[in-house]
Design a protein around this motif. Structure first.
Motif, short mmCIF file in Angstrom:
data_model
loop_
_atom_site.label_atom_id
_atom_site.label_comp_id
_atom_site.label_asym_id
_atom_site.label_seq_id
_atom_site.Cartn_x
_atom_site.Cartn_y
_atom_site.Cartn_z
N ASP A 274 2.72 1.44 -3.57
CA ASP A 274 1.89 1.51 -4.78
C ASP A 274 0.81 2.59 -4.74
O ASP A 274 0.37 3.06 -5.80
CB ASP A 274 1.23 0.16 -5.04
CG ASP A 274 2.25 -0.95 -5.26
OD1 ASP A 274 3.41 -0.64 -5.58
OD2 ASP A 274 1.88 -2.14 -5.10
N TYR A 275 0.38 2.96 -3.55
CA TYR A 275 -0.71 3.93 -3.44
C TYR A 275 -0.27 5.26 -2.84
O TYR A 275 -0.76 6.32 -3.26
CB TYR A 275 -1.86 3.34 -2.61
CG TYR A 275 -2.61 2.25 -3.34
CD1 TYR A 275 -3.79 2.54 -4.02
CD2 TYR A 275 -2.15 0.94 -3.36
CE1 TYR A 275 -4.50 1.55 -4.70
CE2 TYR A 275 -2.83 -0.06 -4.03
CZ TYR A 275 -4.01 0.25 -4.70
OH TYR A 275 -4.68 -0.73 -5.38
N TYR B 247 0.82 -1.20 0.00
CA TYR B 247 0.00 0.00 0.00
C TYR B 247 0.86 1.25 0.00
O TYR B 247 0.62 2.20 -0.76
CB TYR B 247 -0.94 0.00 1.21
CG TYR B 247 -1.77 1.25 1.33
CD1 TYR B 247 -2.73 1.56 0.38
CD2 TYR B 247 -1.56 2.15 2.38
CE1 TYR B 247 -3.49 2.72 0.48
CE2 TYR B 247 -2.31 3.30 2.48
CZ TYR B 247 -3.27 3.59 1.53
OH TYR B 247 -4.00 4.75 1.62
N HIS C 83 -8.96 4.59 -0.44
CA HIS C 83 -7.66 5.25 -0.54
C HIS C 83 -7.76 6.71 -0.96
O HIS C 83 -7.05 7.56 -0.41
CB HIS C 83 -6.77 4.50 -1.52
CG HIS C 83 -5.58 5.30 -1.96
ND1 HIS C 83 -4.55 5.63 -1.09
CD2 HIS C 83 -5.26 5.87 -3.16
CE1 HIS C 83 -3.64 6.35 -1.75
NE2 HIS C 83 -4.05 6.51 -2.99
N GLU C 84 -8.60 7.01 -1.92
CA GLU C 84 -8.62 8.37 -2.50
C GLU C 84 -8.93 9.42 -1.45
O GLU C 84 -8.33 10.50 -1.44
CB GLU C 84 -9.61 8.44 -3.65
CG GLU C 84 -9.17 7.69 -4.90
CD GLU C 84 -7.83 8.17 -5.43
OE1 GLU C 84 -7.55 9.39 -5.34
OE2 GLU C 84 -7.06 7.34 -5.94
N LYS D 209 -5.86 9.82 0.72
CA LYS D 209 -4.82 10.51 -0.05
C LYS D 209 -5.10 12.00 -0.12
O LYS D 209 -4.19 12.83 0.05
CB LYS D 209 -4.74 9.91 -1.46
CG LYS D 209 -3.66 10.53 -2.32
CD LYS D 209 -3.64 9.86 -3.69
CE LYS D 209 -2.57 10.48 -4.59
NZ LYS D 209 -2.53 9.84 -5.93
#
Length: 214
Positions: free
Chosen positions: A139-140, A136, A205-206, A209
């Motif tokens: 990659d994110y 995570y 996630h978004e 983020k």
């Protein structure tokens, strides 16, 4: 209807591996976390933690754990943050995996720590949950380095690190409770990461983020 994740974006994150569901510790999870810790995390007198929280008597352990979860939330900022993630196998609470950073936008470096109840150890869960948060982060979140550490005698933790491709990054002495330990630091990058043969599934996630301004 407004959800908890709408109010506090970290609550919306879920990482899913073949056997595990890994998500933030909610208040409703704290009793399960306390019960898991009380069931035993390590051999008596052999704490792998720099702060020997598992050695506390039962009447102190529960409030200490709750305060730690609340403190990490209260101190969570874009500049310094720690995600405390509950690790579930089906409906069984196995332990906690954390991932955190300071000055992440500049350093692109995360650190991790974890614990598993003893009945869940030796089954590959430790490697699976660490691989999840490292995947995570790389990659994110766009991390470039993942760091960890363990007492030099803690071959179980260091073995997980080695199996994932971490490389030694120095030894230092540190006070652990009322003892002095030699601590092995380890370091991982996307190029040295020995990726698992499964694909991590990520939800929420978004929003996180955006909250972290990444």
């Amino acid at each position: 209807m407004t959800s908890l994740a709408d109010i506090w974006p970290p609550f919306g994150l879920t990482l899913t591996t073949p056997r595990l569901s890994i998500r933030p510790v909610f208040d409703d999870d704290i009793p399960a976390a306390v019960a898991a810790a009380r069931s035993g995390v390590h051999e008596p007198g052999k704490s792998p933690f720099s702060t020997p929280w598992t050695d506390l008597p039962d009447h102190e352990l529960a409030p200490n754990m709750a305060q730690w979860y609340w403190r990490c939330r209260a101190n969570f900022t874009q500049e310094s943050w720690t995600l405390l993630l509950a690790v579930w196998n089906d409906n069984e609470f196995l332990g906690v995996q954390d991932v955190g950073a300071k000055n992440f936008n500049t350093l692109k470096t995360v650190g991790t720590g974890s614990w598993l109840k003893q009945s869940a150890q030796g089954q590959g869960f430790g490697k699976e949950m660490r691989a999840a948060v490292v995947s995570y982060a790389f990659d994110y979140l766009g991390a470039e380095v993942a760091e960890s550490e363990a007492a030099s005698w803690n071959q179980q933790s260091l073995g997980v690190s080695t199996s994932l491709g971490y490389e030694p990054n120095g030894i230092f002495r540190e006070g652990w409770g009322d003892t002095v330990q030699e601590v092995q630091k380890v370091r991982l990058t996307p190029t040295t990461f020995k990726r698992p043969d499964w694909t991590l599934k990520v939800q929420g996630h978004e929003e996180l983020k955006t909250y972290l301004k990444l």
